[in-house]
Motif scaffolding. Structure first.
Motif, mmCIF file in Angstrom:
data_model
loop_
_atom_site.group_PDB
_atom_site.id
_atom_site.type_symbol
_atom_site.label_atom_id
_atom_site.label_comp_id
_atom_site.label_asym_id
_atom_site.label_seq_id
_atom_site.Cartn_x
_atom_site.Cartn_y
_atom_site.Cartn_z
ATOM 1 N N LYS A 43 0.839 -1.202 0.000
ATOM 2 C CA LYS A 43 0.000 0.000 0.000
ATOM 3 C C LYS A 43 0.877 1.256 0.000
ATOM 4 C CE LYS A 43 -4.118 1.849 2.060
ATOM 5 N NZ LYS A 43 -4.627 2.283 3.345
ATOM 6 N N GLU A 56 2.218 2.081 -3.183
ATOM 7 C CA GLU A 56 1.148 2.329 -4.166
ATOM 8 C C GLU A 56 1.081 1.279 -5.290
ATOM 9 O OE1 GLU A 56 1.761 6.420 -5.296
ATOM 10 O OE2 GLU A 56 1.048 7.148 -3.369
ATOM 11 N N SER A 99 -0.964 -1.543 -4.697
ATOM 12 C CA SER A 99 -2.161 -2.344 -4.382
ATOM 13 C C SER A 99 -3.145 -2.412 -5.549
ATOM 14 C CB SER A 99 -2.918 -1.776 -3.176
ATOM 15 O OG SER A 99 -2.034 -1.291 -2.210
#
Lengths: 219, 219
Positions: A129, A132, A134
């Motif tokens: 996450k 970035e 995900s």
């Protein structure tokens, strides 16, 4: 080649485990690099030993145990909080510079992308996450079957989860032990050799050798 | 404790693998120590990887492959004869200084002594003979079952070969990974810690820690 799914290893492949060096240096002045290198080496040794002796424990515990040993070995005294600080560094490892761009690009081309790691979900989810990724990648952990890579049972789990033929999967790792396991299981493999290391002599050749993930965009 | 049989690991426990340093230095000036250390590390990694991926090959091949990798990694050019010279050094490793005396003494006390190693018989037999231990020790190799230590199947083979209860066997090794496997299987264990290393953090404690084999004479 007809590839229907891309699998990436996490630690060392997408994420630079040695980005803990800075925090290690700030806690143990003059020892940052040594801690980072010895810690990673012990971590790999420890999950292999747990696997070899049929005594699975989660990767988060293994990582902490490897860190304790490393600090003991270097005769550094430490508090529980020091371990926690360094363990937290694992939740925000740097991604290698080409990673985000490459995965985004492949996602636009509708490639199915999966991260498959020895790490536990509580280590992987915040990291993926934070970096970035995900939105482009599904995350699978060996923790679901309690069998570490490079054992065949681990790759079997990933294979069955993806539901495509074995030779339609391209498996990528910077760790040669991981390439050995994945090739031996039957995946197509690409060794991401950023450090220009010689190939290990294990009777296994990767199908492809790339100097970084960007080369994926040419296939 | 009632111990009916003593088992010794070979490499690193009875025999000093780093006695190859001198020959390595004579062939590759300035690299002797580095070669010896990296070679041993790769050798251990390689048999673990072959075990983890269910691809047994004999220890003699693994040792040679680990040597090739080591020389490649150090960017040293070599001929086939260089490999042969260094492999031959494994047939005449030095025994640690207390070994001969201690095993002789225990033999006089009618203790059943066995060497149990990942090495193949063609590597072990000449070495045990050269160091004059053949009269006191039986030699067992994992090659008979094609399962490397520290997998449970390897210790099971030694256990069944000896025909005494598991907890009547004292297993000795300087390699903590070997202690982990042997303890986990059920042997009593003594870690021979000549280098004053910290204990590995693997959820296993050896029953005894000795600084060398001579301490066996006190039990």
């Amino acid at each position: 080649m007809t590839i229907k799914a891309f699998i990436y290893d996490a630690y060392g492949t997408l994420f630079d485990v040695h980005s803990v060096t800075e925090k290690a240096e700030s806690l143990f002045n003059g020892y940052g690099k040594q801690i980072s290198e010895a810690w990673r080496q012990k971590q790999v040794e420890y999950f292999m030993l747990h696997q070899l002796t049929d005594r699975y424990i989660p990767f988060s515990e293994i990582t902490k145990n490897a860190l304790s040993y490393t600090l003991n070995k270097l005769s550094l005294s430490y508090k529980k909080e020091d371990l926690d600080h360094l363990m937290n560094a694992y939740l925000e490892l740097q991604a290698y510079e080409e990673v985000s761009e490459t995965l985004k690009n492949l996602n636009r081309r509708k490639v199915k992308q999966t991260i498959f790691s020895n790490g536990t979900k509580d280590m992987l989810t915040p990291l993926v996450k934070k970096r970035e990724l995900s939105d482009f990648c599904n995350v699978l952990s060996v923790d679901d079957v309690k069998q570490y890579k490079p054992s065949p049972a681990a790759y079997k789990y990933a294979h069955e989860s993806l539901g495509v033929n074995c030779d339609e999967i391209l498996f990528m790792s910077s760790n040669f032990w991981d390439i050995t396991g994945a090739s031996s299981y039957g995946f197509k493999t690409a060794w991401i050799n950023r450090s220009k290391l010689p190939e290990d002599v294990l009777g296994i050749e990767p199908d492809y050798i790339y100097s970084n993930l960007k080369e994926l965009l040419n296939i």
